[in-house]
Design a protein around this motif. Structure first.
Motif, PDB file in Angstrom:
ATOM      1  N   PRO A   4      56.065  24.029  56.188  1.00 17.33           N
ATOM      2  CA  PRO A   4      56.057  24.915  55.015  1.00 17.33           C
ATOM      3  C   PRO A   4      54.810  25.783  54.976  1.00 17.33           C
ATOM      4  O   PRO A   4      53.727  25.373  55.397  1.00 17.33           O
ATOM      5  CB  PRO A   4      56.094  23.938  53.834  1.00 17.33           C
ATOM      6  CG  PRO A   4      56.663  22.676  54.386  1.00 17.33           C
ATOM      7  CD  PRO A   4      56.162  22.605  55.803  1.00 17.33           C
ATOM      8  N   CYS A   5      54.970  26.985  54.470  1.00 19.93           N
ATOM      9  CA  CYS A   5      53.866  27.944  54.351  1.00 19.93           C
ATOM     10  C   CYS A   5      53.421  28.028  52.895  1.00 19.93           C
ATOM     11  O   CYS A   5      54.229  28.316  52.005  1.00 19.93           O
ATOM     12  CB  CYS A   5      54.307  29.321  54.839  1.00 19.93           C
ATOM     13  SG  CYS A   5      53.036  30.601  54.692  1.00 19.93           S
ATOM     14  N   ILE A   6      52.154  27.779  52.669  1.00 18.19           N
ATOM     15  CA  ILE A   6      51.587  27.879  51.325  1.00 18.19           C
ATOM     16  C   ILE A   6      51.286  29.345  51.020  1.00 18.19           C
ATOM     17  O   ILE A   6      50.593  30.010  51.788  1.00 18.19           O
ATOM     18  CB  ILE A   6      50.296  27.054  51.215  1.00 18.19           C
ATOM     19  CG1 ILE A   6      50.570  25.569  51.482  1.00 18.19           C
ATOM     20  CG2 ILE A   6      49.648  27.245  49.840  1.00 18.19           C
ATOM     21  CD1 ILE A   6      49.308  24.724  51.636  1.00 18.19           C
ATOM     22  N   LEU A   7      51.802  29.834  49.912  1.00 21.18           N
ATOM     23  CA  LEU A   7      51.520  31.198  49.472  1.00 21.18           C
ATOM     24  C   LEU A   7      50.555  31.146  48.285  1.00 21.18           C
ATOM     25  O   LEU A   7      50.832  30.497  47.275  1.00 21.18           O
ATOM     26  CB  LEU A   7      52.805  31.916  49.057  1.00 21.18           C
ATOM     27  CG  LEU A   7      53.874  32.077  50.145  1.00 21.18           C
ATOM     28  CD1 LEU A   7      55.065  32.850  49.612  1.00 21.18           C
ATOM     29  CD2 LEU A   7      53.300  32.755  51.384  1.00 21.18           C
ATOM     30  N   CYS A   8      49.439  31.833  48.442  1.00 18.90           N
ATOM     31  CA  CYS A   8      48.435  31.937  47.380  1.00 18.90           C
ATOM     32  C   CYS A   8      48.519  33.325  46.768  1.00 18.90           C
ATOM     33  O   CYS A   8      48.608  34.319  47.502  1.00 18.90           O
ATOM     34  CB  CYS A   8      47.047  31.698  47.958  1.00 18.90           C
ATOM     35  SG  CYS A   8      45.686  31.988  46.794  1.00 18.90           S
ATOM     36  N   CYS A   9      48.483  33.406  45.457  1.00 19.90           N
ATOM     37  CA  CYS A   9      48.497  34.699  44.781  1.00 19.90           C
ATOM     38  C   CYS A   9      47.138  34.963  44.142  1.00 19.90           C
ATOM     39  O   CYS A   9      46.707  34.224  43.253  1.00 19.90           O
ATOM     40  CB  CYS A   9      49.585  34.757  43.709  1.00 19.90           C
ATOM     41  SG  CYS A   9      49.753  36.413  42.991  1.00 19.90           S
ATOM     42  N   ALA A  10      46.472  36.011  44.621  1.00 13.26           N
ATOM     43  CA  ALA A  10      45.193  36.451  44.049  1.00 13.26           C
ATOM     44  C   ALA A  10      45.515  37.480  42.978  1.00 13.26           C
ATOM     45  O   ALA A  10      45.719  38.658  43.258  1.00 13.26           O
ATOM     46  CB  ALA A  10      44.307  37.049  45.139  1.00 13.26           C
ATOM     47  N   ILE A  11      45.568  37.041  41.727  1.00 13.30           N
ATOM     48  CA  ILE A  11      46.233  37.826  40.686  1.00 13.30           C
ATOM     49  C   ILE A  11      45.428  39.017  40.172  1.00 13.30           C
ATOM     50  O   ILE A  11      46.005  40.037  39.787  1.00 13.30           O
ATOM     51  CB  ILE A  11      46.634  36.931  39.493  1.00 13.30           C
ATOM     52  CG1 ILE A  11      45.423  36.204  38.902  1.00 13.30           C
ATOM     53  CG2 ILE A  11      47.728  35.960  39.896  1.00 13.30           C
ATOM     54  CD1 ILE A  11      45.717  35.474  37.591  1.00 13.30           C
ATOM     55  N   THR A  12      44.091  38.920  40.166  1.00 13.31           N
ATOM     56  CA  THR A  12      43.307  39.936  39.462  1.00 13.31           C
ATOM     57  C   THR A  12      42.097  40.435  40.237  1.00 13.31           C
ATOM     58  O   THR A  12      41.877  41.638  40.344  1.00 13.31           O
ATOM     59  CB  THR A  12      42.830  39.401  38.094  1.00 13.31           C
ATOM     60  OG1 THR A  12      43.963  39.006  37.325  1.00 13.31           O
ATOM     61  CG2 THR A  12      42.035  40.440  37.338  1.00 13.31           C
ATOM     62  N   GLY A  13      41.266  39.505  40.731  1.00 10.96           N
ATOM     63  CA  GLY A  13      40.033  39.894  41.390  1.00 10.96           C
ATOM     64  C   GLY A  13      39.004  40.438  40.420  1.00 10.96           C
ATOM     65  O   GLY A  13      39.154  40.340  39.193  1.00 10.96           O
ATOM     66  N   SER A  14      37.964  41.062  40.973  1.00  9.47           N
ATOM     67  CA  SER A  14      36.890  41.627  40.160  1.00  9.47           C
ATOM     68  C   SER A  14      36.852  43.140  40.171  1.00  9.47           C
ATOM     69  O   SER A  14      36.131  43.746  39.385  1.00  9.47           O
ATOM     70  CB  SER A  14      35.525  41.116  40.661  1.00  9.47           C
ATOM     71  OG  SER A  14      35.409  39.731  40.480  1.00  9.47           O
ATOM     72  N   VAL A  15      37.607  43.772  41.065  1.00 13.53           N
ATOM     73  CA  VAL A  15      37.483  45.214  41.267  1.00 13.53           C
ATOM     74  C   VAL A  15      38.638  46.034  40.699  1.00 13.53           C
ATOM     75  O   VAL A  15      38.409  47.014  39.981  1.00 13.53           O
ATOM     76  CB  VAL A  15      37.291  45.522  42.768  1.00 13.53           C
ATOM     77  CG1 VAL A  15      37.266  47.024  43.010  1.00 13.53           C
ATOM     78  CG2 VAL A  15      36.008  44.885  43.282  1.00 13.53           C
ATOM     79  N   PRO A  16      39.902  45.711  40.995  1.00 13.89           N
ATOM     80  CA  PRO A  16      41.005  46.573  40.550  1.00 13.89           C
ATOM     81  C   PRO A  16      41.084  46.670  39.027  1.00 13.89           C
ATOM     82  O   PRO A  16      40.846  45.688  38.311  1.00 13.89           O
ATOM     83  CB  PRO A  16      42.252  45.881  41.107  1.00 13.89           C
ATOM     84  CG  PRO A  16      41.767  44.990  42.194  1.00 13.89           C
ATOM     85  CD  PRO A  16      40.400  44.561  41.783  1.00 13.89           C
ATOM     86  N   THR A  17      41.409  47.844  38.538  1.00  9.88           N
ATOM     87  CA  THR A  17      41.590  48.052  37.102  1.00  9.88           C
ATOM     88  C   THR A  17      42.965  48.640  36.850  1.00  9.88           C
ATOM     89  O   THR A  17      43.680  49.041  37.773  1.00  9.88           O
ATOM     90  CB  THR A  17      40.532  49.013  36.545  1.00  9.88           C
ATOM     91  OG1 THR A  17      40.746  50.317  37.127  1.00  9.88           O
ATOM     92  CG2 THR A  17      39.124  48.536  36.870  1.00  9.88           C
ATOM     93  N   LYS A  18      43.313  48.746  35.590  1.00  8.99           N
ATOM     94  CA  LYS A  18      44.595  49.346  35.231  1.00  8.99           C
ATOM     95  C   LYS A  18      44.648  50.830  35.582  1.00  8.99           C
ATOM     96  O   LYS A  18      45.739  51.384  35.748  1.00  8.99           O
ATOM     97  CB  LYS A  18      44.884  49.114  33.750  1.00  8.99           C
ATOM     98  CG  LYS A  18      45.163  47.652  33.417  1.00  8.99           C
ATOM     99  CD  LYS A  18      45.569  47.502  31.969  1.00  8.99           C
ATOM    100  CE  LYS A  18      45.844  46.036  31.639  1.00  8.99           C
ATOM    101  NZ  LYS A  18      46.967  45.489  32.426  1.00  8.99           N
ATOM    102  N   ALA A  19      43.493  51.458  35.697  1.00 10.47           N
ATOM    103  CA  ALA A  19      43.480  52.853  36.144  1.00 10.47           C
ATOM    104  C   ALA A  19      43.943  52.963  37.587  1.00 10.47           C
ATOM    105  O   ALA A  19      44.523  53.978  37.987  1.00 10.47           O
ATOM    106  CB  ALA A  19      42.075  53.432  35.985  1.00 10.47           C
TER     107      ALA A  19
END
Length: 276
Positions: A4-19
């Motif tokens: 099985p392959c584990i999938l990790c989701c990096a949801i937000t981080g520190s850099v991306p914004t809604k802009a």
């Protein structure tokens, strides 16, 4: 290949914004909703940063506590991994949330260049963060931006400095750090297999390298990470509509290589984590 392959989701981080992309979840409520959708799409690990109201990065333990409480309530089986990254704070502030005892936490064991700054991880800070993870029984995910980081992680684990099973993530494609290079990737995999055969490994690609590195990792028998922290587009002209869409794309690659997507219970077993 049936592992099985584990999938990790990096949801937000520190850099991306809604802009950059309106789908980037920056409030706790948005992060919970986005995480649950990513879990439904196949993610078993949620890699989490938190933000202030103005979308700037934060290390506030209270924010991490609220996120953990909500995710434990709605997805108790999911693996929660807090970031101790350097963009959210300085010194011991970076580990102030570890007393909450998440399942995992990211740990960088060396310094390197980032696009516009030095990502500094002094030996003293690394030792302190690692000791806090031992204290609270938190398995680190080693974020390796360079070969030296992989070798350092193997050494620290062999010395008993790192809690739990060794889990190393190759981060490729950060400007001024390690590019997404297949020959280097293959060498990284070989280094883990030869020098830490009992370890598990994962790989993440930044920007358009995300889908490329996802495929390399899945094809090579490792695990992989996707999400809006690392990449905000499906292609040059199309913004990713959600974290779930990026996880679904990785899950489709698992199908291509006939690898089952790991359930949270399977991921916990492979990584030696405590039961949910």
């Amino acid at each position: 290949m049936t592992k099985p392959c584990i999938l990790c989701c990096a949801i937000t981080g520190s850099v991306p914004t809604k802009a950059n992309n309106p789908a980037v979840p920056t409030t706790i409520a948005e992060q919970v909703e986005s995480s649950l959708a990513a879990i439904e799409a196949g993610a078993s690990i949620i890699h989490a940063h938190v933000r202030n109201e103005d979308e700037t990065p934060s290390s506030d333990p209270e924010k991490f506590a609220r996120l953990q409480e909500e995710l434990r309530k709605h997805a108790p089986e999911a693996i929660l991994q807090f970031s101790t990254g350097g963009r959210s704070g300085a010194g011991h502030e970076r580990g102030g949330m570890l007393s909450l005892r998440p399942d995992m936490a990211s740990l960088s064991v060396g310094s390197n260049n980032f696009p516009t700054r030095v990502y500094e991880n002094s030996p003293d800070l690394v030792a302190w963060l690692a000791s806090e993870m031992v204290k609270y029984e938190i398995t680190p995910e080693i974020e390796a931006f360079d070969l030296s980081h992989i070798l350092q992680a193997i050494r620290l684990h062999s010395e008993g400095t790192l809690f739990g099973k060794l889990y190393v993530q190759f981060v490729m494609g950060v400007k001024n750090a390690m590019p997404a290079d297949k020959e280097v990737f293959d060498y990284y995999v070989q280094m883990i297999k030869s020098r830490a055969p009992n370890a598990e490994w994962c790989a993440a690609g930044i920007g358009p390298n995300q889908i490329v590195v996802n495929e390399w990792a899945i094809a090579a028998g490792g695990h992989t990470r996707a999400g809006l922290e690392d990449n905000m587009r499906l292609d040059r002209d199309t913004l990713a509509p959600s974290n779930a869409a990026l996880i679904a794309r990785a899950a489709a690659l698992c199908d291509k290589y006939e690898r089952p997507v790991a359930t949270a219970a399977q991921a916990r077993e492979m990584l030696g984590l405590r039961s949910a």
